[in-house]
Enzyme design. Structure first.
Site, mmCIF file in Angstrom:
data_model
loop_
_atom_site.group_PDB
_atom_site.id
_atom_site.type_symbol
_atom_site.label_atom_id
_atom_site.label_comp_id
_atom_site.label_asym_id
_atom_site.label_seq_id
_atom_site.Cartn_x
_atom_site.Cartn_y
_atom_site.Cartn_z
ATOM 1 N N LYS A 74 1.049 3.952 -2.881
ATOM 2 C CA LYS A 74 0.469 5.396 -2.514
ATOM 3 C C LYS A 74 1.693 6.466 -2.761
ATOM 4 C CE LYS A 74 -3.848 5.094 -1.381
ATOM 5 N NZ LYS A 74 -4.865 5.640 -2.480
ATOM 6 N N TYR A 99 0.923 -1.395 0.144
ATOM 7 C CA TYR A 99 0.065 0.163 0.010
ATOM 8 C C TYR A 99 0.917 1.206 0.130
ATOM 9 C CZ TYR A 99 -3.806 3.077 1.698
ATOM 10 O OH TYR A 99 -4.827 3.908 1.778
HETATM 11 N N1 LIG Z 1 -9.916 6.181 5.172
HETATM 12 C C1 LIG Z 1 -8.791 6.564 5.350
HETATM 13 O O1 LIG Z 1 -8.352 6.961 6.565
HETATM 14 C C2 LIG Z 1 -7.721 6.686 4.381
HETATM 15 C C3 LIG Z 1 -6.474 7.081 4.807
HETATM 16 C C4 LIG Z 1 -5.424 7.281 3.493
HETATM 17 C C5 LIG Z 1 -5.754 7.007 2.146
HETATM 18 N N2 LIG Z 1 -7.036 6.620 1.961
HETATM 19 C C6 LIG Z 1 -7.409 6.383 0.448
HETATM 20 O O2 LIG Z 1 -8.741 6.912 0.129
HETATM 21 C C7 LIG Z 1 -9.319 6.096 -0.795
HETATM 22 C C8 LIG Z 1 -10.652 5.803 -0.482
HETATM 23 O O3 LIG Z 1 -10.870 5.032 0.343
HETATM 24 P P1 LIG Z 1 -12.037 4.693 1.505
HETATM 25 O O4 LIG Z 1 -11.516 4.720 3.070
HETATM 26 O O5 LIG Z 1 -12.936 5.413 1.101
HETATM 27 O O6 LIG Z 1 -12.256 2.978 1.485
HETATM 28 P P2 LIG Z 1 -13.434 2.260 0.769
HETATM 29 O O7 LIG Z 1 -12.927 1.061 0.856
HETATM 30 O O8 LIG Z 1 -14.506 2.489 1.390
HETATM 31 O O9 LIG Z 1 -13.319 2.934 -0.760
HETATM 32 C C9 LIG Z 1 -12.414 2.273 -1.734
HETATM 33 C C10 LIG Z 1 -13.503 2.137 -3.012
HETATM 34 O O10 LIG Z 1 -12.793 1.890 -4.023
HETATM 35 C C11 LIG Z 1 -13.369 0.922 -4.775
HETATM 36 N N3 LIG Z 1 -12.526 0.018 -5.622
HETATM 37 C C12 LIG Z 1 -11.594 -0.743 -5.045
HETATM 38 N N4 LIG Z 1 -10.824 -1.406 -6.098
HETATM 39 C C13 LIG Z 1 -11.386 -0.864 -7.318
HETATM 40 C C14 LIG Z 1 -11.271 -0.892 -8.635
HETATM 41 N N5 LIG Z 1 -10.331 -1.824 -9.177
HETATM 42 N N6 LIG Z 1 -11.757 -0.158 -9.533
HETATM 43 C C15 LIG Z 1 -13.008 0.603 -9.291
HETATM 44 N N7 LIG Z 1 -13.179 0.614 -7.580
HETATM 45 C C16 LIG Z 1 -12.448 0.092 -6.958
HETATM 46 C C17 LIG Z 1 -13.905 0.034 -3.644
HETATM 47 O O11 LIG Z 1 -15.190 -0.684 -4.296
HETATM 48 C C18 LIG Z 1 -14.571 1.148 -2.724
HETATM 49 O O12 LIG Z 1 -15.891 1.575 -2.854
HETATM 50 C C19 LIG Z 1 -8.554 5.089 -1.326
HETATM 51 O O13 LIG Z 1 -7.718 5.253 -2.376
HETATM 52 C C20 LIG Z 1 -7.801 4.748 -0.013
HETATM 53 O O14 LIG Z 1 -6.432 4.014 -0.034
HETATM 54 C C21 LIG Z 1 -8.177 6.494 2.939
#
Ligand SMILES: NC(=O)c1ccc[n+]([C@@H]2O[C@H](COP(=O)([O-])OP(=O)(O)OC[C@H]3O[C@@H](n4cnc5c(N)ncnc54)[C@H](O)[C@@H]3O)[C@@H](O)[C@H]2O)c1
Length: 320
Positions: free
Chosen positions: A171, A167
């Site tokens: 990232k 990851y």
């Molecule tokens: N939640 C946090 O604190 C946090 C922190 C740092 C980064 N992020 C990043 O933010 C983004 C959103 O994450 P989130 O927390 O909302 O999680 P989440 O799991 O709710 O959302 C991620 C979404 O991406 C979709 N997805 C996954 N693989 C896919 C693909 N191959 N094609 C299309 N869609 C796909 C999933 O179905 C899901 O709805 C991600 O990139 C995550 O790495 C989140």
């Protein structure tokens, strides 16, 4: 007159927009007039399975609230998928102004267990996925002389977090991707920035659940209290305003990274310390001057490699 920031007549593509953070971005942009492609594969947080439901439900919610949205369930993990996602926007509305690369999965393992089978899928979704969707979007943006691209990075990569070499690599790869897109987009009114969100979504829940359980009931109570007190403040809707601003026409910055959660927003940047200079640098001088090399006083923030080179040459000239 209002000074409300709006997205009327603009088309936004949001990958992973069927839930979590992406859905909040979609809702906010649509509520401000954007026409939105809600892309989502509808799989699990670790990337298993797929369903059209997540994207369709999120798009329906926007339409129910009077906005314009279409659903798309292609995976971002192939060039064909990326093209199909952008084609969804072009078929519906004939343009793409905003691309938010947000789709993501997790798959933690300590590095000794980080096999290629665990490493590659994370690169496929986060890093290659952003590449596959950005390529066809870039073509459209170049032709129209306008675009806003937002990539999603993470403190887990920028700062490093145990068990997340896959990851974190993906990232942080997006950081370089963002910087280069910003440099290449500068003459074409295309701006590319990145967000490092902190939000209580299923992804964060998964990370917390995956951590070692507390040793006793008292420790569990402390954890529960922490969840109630703080984690619930990490509303994903509070990340959306930052993402919306960075993808707005008025956004003045490019190539930058903003970290945001719970309503707080600040900027990450790469600084260069003043450092140490010796014309015949030896290993021992590196050892003996490490504190000076690391000293953060008077650091600079080079805008690109040419800036860094200019700083180096200016120092050499001053020393002559
Ligand atoms: N939640 C946090 O604190 C946090 C922190 C740092 C980064 N992020 C990043 O933010 C983004 C959103 O994450 P989130 O927390 O909302 O999680 P989440 O799991 O709710 O959302 C991620 C979404 O991406 C979709 N997805 C996954 N693989 C896919 C693909 N191959 N094609 C299309 N869609 C796909 C999933 O179905 C899901 O709805 C991600 O990139 C995550 O790495 C989140």
């Amino acid at each position: 007159m209002t000074n409300e920031l709006r997205f009327d007549d603009q088309v936004a593509v949001i990958t992973g927009g069927g839930g979590g953070l992406g859905q909040q971005y979609a809702l906010l942009l649509a509520s401000r007039g954007a026409r939105v492609v809600v892309n989502d594969i509808g799989g699990s947080v670790t990337g298993d399975g797929s369903s059209t439901e997540a994207a369709e439900a999120a798009a329906l919610e926007i339409r129910d609230e009077g906005g314009e949205a279409v659903a798309d369930s292609h995976s971002v993990t192939s060039p064909e998928g990326g093209q199909a996602i952008i084609d969804t926007a072009l078929d519906a509305w004939g343009r793409v102004d905003i691309l938010i690369n947000n789709a993501g999965i997790v798959g933690d393992a300590p590095f000794e267990d980080m096999t290629a089978e665990r490493f590659e899928p994370l690169l496929d979704v986060h890093l290659r996925g952003a590449f596959h969707v950005t390529r066809p979007a870039w073509k459209v943006m170049r032709e129209q002389g306008y675009g806003r691209i937002l990539n999603t990075t993470s403190a887990a990569g920028l700062l490093g977090n145990v068990g997340m070499s896959n990851y974190g690599s993906a990232k942080t790869g997006l950081l370089g991707f963002t910087r280069v897109l910003a440099a290449e987009g500068a003459d074409h009114n295309i701006k590319a920035n990145a967000v490092a969100p902190i939000a209580f979504t299923r992804m964060l829940t998964h990370s917390i659940d995956g951590a070692a359980p507390p040793a006793d009931a008292a420790a569990q109570a402390v954890l529960d209290e922490l969840t109630n007190q703080y984690l619930k403040k990490l509303d994903p809707a509070l990340v959306a305003p930052v993402v919306a601003f960075l993808t707005h026409r008025d956004c003045p910055v490019t190539g930058e990274v903003y970290t945001t959660g719970a309503g707080h927003v600040s900027r990450f940047f790469i600084g260069r310390t003043k450092g140490f200079y010796s014309p015949g640098l030896s290993i021992e001088e590196v050892r003996d001057h490490l504190a000076q090399i690391r000293d953060e006083a008077g650091y600079t923030v080079p805008g690109g490699p040419a800036d860094e080179m200019a700083e180096l040459f200016a120092m050499l000239m001053a020393e002559q």
